[in-house]
Design a protein around this motif. Structure first.
Motif, short mmCIF file in Angstrom:
data_model
loop_
_atom_site.label_atom_id
_atom_site.label_comp_id
_atom_site.label_asym_id
_atom_site.label_seq_id
_atom_site.Cartn_x
_atom_site.Cartn_y
_atom_site.Cartn_z
N ILE A 295 -1.67 7.80 -2.68
CA ILE A 295 -1.34 6.76 -3.66
C ILE A 295 -2.49 6.64 -4.65
CG2 ILE A 295 -2.38 4.92 -2.25
CD1 ILE A 295 -0.21 3.02 -3.25
N SER A 296 -2.17 6.29 -5.87
CA SER A 296 -3.21 6.08 -6.87
C SER A 296 -3.98 4.81 -6.55
CB SER A 296 -2.57 5.95 -8.27
OG SER A 296 -3.53 5.50 -9.21
N ALA A 297 -5.29 4.85 -6.73
CA ALA A 297 -6.14 3.68 -6.47
C ALA A 297 -6.09 2.67 -7.60
CB ALA A 297 -7.58 4.12 -6.24
N THR A 298 -5.24 2.92 -8.60
CA THR A 298 -5.11 1.98 -9.72
C THR A 298 -3.87 1.10 -9.58
OG1 THR A 298 -3.85 3.59 -11.04
CG2 THR A 298 -6.24 3.62 -11.26
N LYS A 299 -3.13 1.25 -8.49
CA LYS A 299 -1.89 0.50 -8.31
C LYS A 299 -2.13 -1.01 -8.22
CE LYS A 299 1.04 3.97 -8.08
NZ LYS A 299 2.09 4.15 -9.09
N SER A 300 -1.06 -1.78 -8.46
CA SER A 300 -1.14 -3.24 -8.44
C SER A 300 -1.30 -3.75 -7.00
CB SER A 300 0.14 -3.83 -9.04
OG SER A 300 1.25 -3.53 -8.20
N LEU A 301 -1.66 -5.02 -6.89
CA LEU A 301 -1.83 -5.63 -5.56
C LEU A 301 -0.52 -5.59 -4.79
CD1 LEU A 301 -3.65 -7.20 -3.59
CD2 LEU A 301 -2.86 -9.30 -4.68
N GLU A 302 0.58 -5.82 -5.49
CA GLU A 302 1.90 -5.81 -4.83
C GLU A 302 2.18 -4.47 -4.17
OE1 GLU A 302 6.65 -6.43 -5.99
OE2 GLU A 302 5.11 -6.43 -7.54
N LYS A 303 1.79 -3.38 -4.82
CA LYS A 303 2.05 -2.05 -4.29
C LYS A 303 1.02 -1.62 -3.25
CE LYS A 303 4.69 -0.37 -8.22
NZ LYS A 303 4.82 0.63 -9.29
N ARG A 304 -0.02 -2.44 -3.05
CA ARG A 304 -1.03 -2.10 -2.05
C ARG A 304 -1.14 -3.16 -0.96
NH1 ARG A 304 -6.39 0.44 -3.66
NH2 ARG A 304 -5.90 1.51 -1.73
N HIS A 305 -0.25 -4.14 -1.00
CA HIS A 305 -0.32 -5.23 -0.03
C HIS A 305 -0.07 -4.74 1.39
CE1 HIS A 305 -0.29 -9.33 1.45
NE2 HIS A 305 -0.63 -9.72 0.24
N HIS A 306 0.68 -3.65 1.52
CA HIS A 306 0.94 -3.09 2.85
C HIS A 306 -0.36 -2.69 3.54
CE1 HIS A 306 0.60 0.40 0.18
NE2 HIS A 306 0.18 1.06 1.24
N LEU A 307 -1.35 -2.27 2.75
CA LEU A 307 -2.64 -1.87 3.31
C LEU A 307 -3.33 -3.08 3.94
CD1 LEU A 307 -4.96 0.11 3.78
CD2 LEU A 307 -5.75 -0.38 1.46
N ILE A 308 -3.32 -4.20 3.25
CA ILE A 308 -3.93 -5.42 3.77
C ILE A 308 -3.27 -5.79 5.09
CG2 ILE A 308 -4.33 -7.89 3.34
CD1 ILE A 308 -4.19 -7.23 0.32
N LEU B 164 -11.01 -6.43 -5.92
CA LEU B 164 -11.63 -7.70 -5.51
C LEU B 164 -10.63 -8.58 -4.76
CD1 LEU B 164 -13.79 -8.55 -8.65
CD2 LEU B 164 -14.56 -7.65 -6.45
N GLN B 165 -9.37 -8.52 -5.16
CA GLN B 165 -8.34 -9.30 -4.47
C GLN B 165 -8.15 -8.82 -3.04
OE1 GLN B 165 -5.13 -8.70 -7.33
NE2 GLN B 165 -5.24 -10.85 -7.97
N ILE B 166 -8.11 -7.49 -2.86
CA ILE B 166 -7.97 -6.94 -1.50
C ILE B 166 -9.19 -7.29 -0.67
CG2 ILE B 166 -7.76 -4.83 -0.14
CD1 ILE B 166 -6.31 -3.55 -2.50
N LYS B 167 -10.37 -7.14 -1.27
CA LYS B 167 -11.61 -7.47 -0.55
C LYS B 167 -11.60 -8.93 -0.09
CE LYS B 167 -15.22 -8.52 -2.96
NZ LYS B 167 -15.40 -9.92 -2.52
N ASP B 168 -11.22 -9.83 -0.99
CA ASP B 168 -11.22 -11.26 -0.65
C ASP B 168 -10.24 -11.57 0.48
OD1 ASP B 168 -13.13 -11.76 -2.53
OD2 ASP B 168 -11.74 -12.48 -4.07
N LYS B 169 -9.08 -10.91 0.47
CA LYS B 169 -8.09 -11.16 1.52
C LYS B 169 -8.59 -10.65 2.87
CE LYS B 169 -3.94 -11.41 -1.37
NZ LYS B 169 -3.61 -12.80 -0.98
N LEU B 170 -9.30 -9.52 2.85
CA LEU B 170 -9.88 -9.00 4.09
C LEU B 170 -11.02 -9.91 4.57
CD1 LEU B 170 -9.93 -5.13 3.47
CD2 LEU B 170 -8.23 -6.51 4.68
N HIS B 171 -11.82 -10.40 3.64
CA HIS B 171 -12.89 -11.33 3.99
C HIS B 171 -12.33 -12.61 4.61
CE1 HIS B 171 -16.46 -9.80 1.32
NE2 HIS B 171 -16.04 -8.90 2.19
N ASP B 172 -11.20 -13.07 4.09
CA ASP B 172 -10.57 -14.28 4.64
C ASP B 172 -10.22 -14.11 6.12
OD1 ASP B 172 -10.74 -15.54 2.21
OD2 ASP B 172 -8.67 -15.15 1.62
N ASN B 173 -10.07 -12.85 6.53
CA ASN B 173 -9.77 -12.56 7.93
C ASN B 173 -10.98 -12.02 8.68
OD1 ASN B 173 -6.58 -12.70 8.47
ND2 ASN B 173 -6.93 -12.12 6.34
N GLY B 174 -12.17 -12.23 8.11
CA GLY B 174 -13.41 -11.83 8.77
C GLY B 174 -13.65 -10.34 8.83
N ILE B 175 -13.00 -9.59 7.94
CA ILE B 175 -13.12 -8.13 7.95
C ILE B 175 -14.10 -7.66 6.88
CG2 ILE B 175 -11.87 -5.94 7.71
CD1 ILE B 175 -9.33 -7.57 8.55
#
Length: 201
Positions: free
Chosen positions: A43-56, A83-94
């Motif tokens: 997958i391209s690393a430029t995709k939107s948060l919606e298209k990468r939410h499965h990773l989170i 930054l959005q993905i990072k913050d969501k992972l941080h919210d879960n202590g990751i």
């Protein structure tokens, strides 16, 4: 022992993730990490948060303490989404950890690492500019080719021989479903389906 979610990404189905995975496994062995999941993506690393939410969702579901990737560019080339993905992972202590730079997004006490935050933003800005420059160069090249009267794309009537190009996929398809083959060969289901179509044609 820290639990780790190993992440490897490439942009196209013509690229392989094996080397990334091997390097990340070695890093875990050296640091006494327990690998709870290995995740490969095309997958391209430029995709939107919606298209990468499965990773989170996958990272959180794994119960990992650390999200481990080879380089920040494997993680994201989009500042806002990264930054959005990072913050969501941080919210879960990751914690996010990258082997090539040695950066960790969280300190040992679980607090955000301000130095890592600064480097993340700077590097992702660079990657974002690189992508924008590449796109403009491609568009410029296409415009010049059209101006010179060149026909773009594959010649009419031509068909790419996917059976010869992806022998591993062909082998798996002989005894596995499309979904299983996609997982085993680390290829997109859309590609596996096209290979299967050529096999039965």
């Amino acid at each position: 022992m820290k639990k780790v979610f190993i992440y490897a990404r490439v942009s196209t189905d013509r690229q392989e993730t094996d080397r990334q995975i091997d390097d990340l496994r070695l890093h875990c062995q050296r640091n006494g990490y327990e690998v709870v999941k290995e995740y490969k993506e095309h997958i391209s690393a430029t995709k939107s948060l919606e298209k990468r939410h499965h990773l989170i969702d996958e990272v959180i579901k794994s119960g990992a303490d650390i999200f481990l990737a080879q380089d920040l560019s494997r993680f994201s080339r989009n500042v806002k989404v990264g930054l959005q993905i990072k913050d969501k992972l941080h919210d879960n202590g990751i914690c996010l950890e990258f082997t090539q730079t040695g950066l960790k997004s969280l300190n040992d006490d679980g607090t955000p690492n301000p130095m890592a935050q600064m480097v993340f933003v700077c590097l992702m800005n660079v990657y974002e500019m690189e992508n924008a420059t590449k796109k403009e160069m491609i568009k410029s090249g296409l415009r010049k080719a059209i101006e010179r009267g060149k026909t773009l794309g594959r010649p009419k009537g031509s068909t790419e021989n996917l059976l010869k190009k992806y022998p591993k996929v062909v082998t798996y398809l002989q005894s596995h479903s499309v979904r299983e083959t996609s997982r085993l060969a680390s290829k997109p289901k859309s590609l596996v389906q096209r290979v299967r179509q050529q096999m039965v044609a």
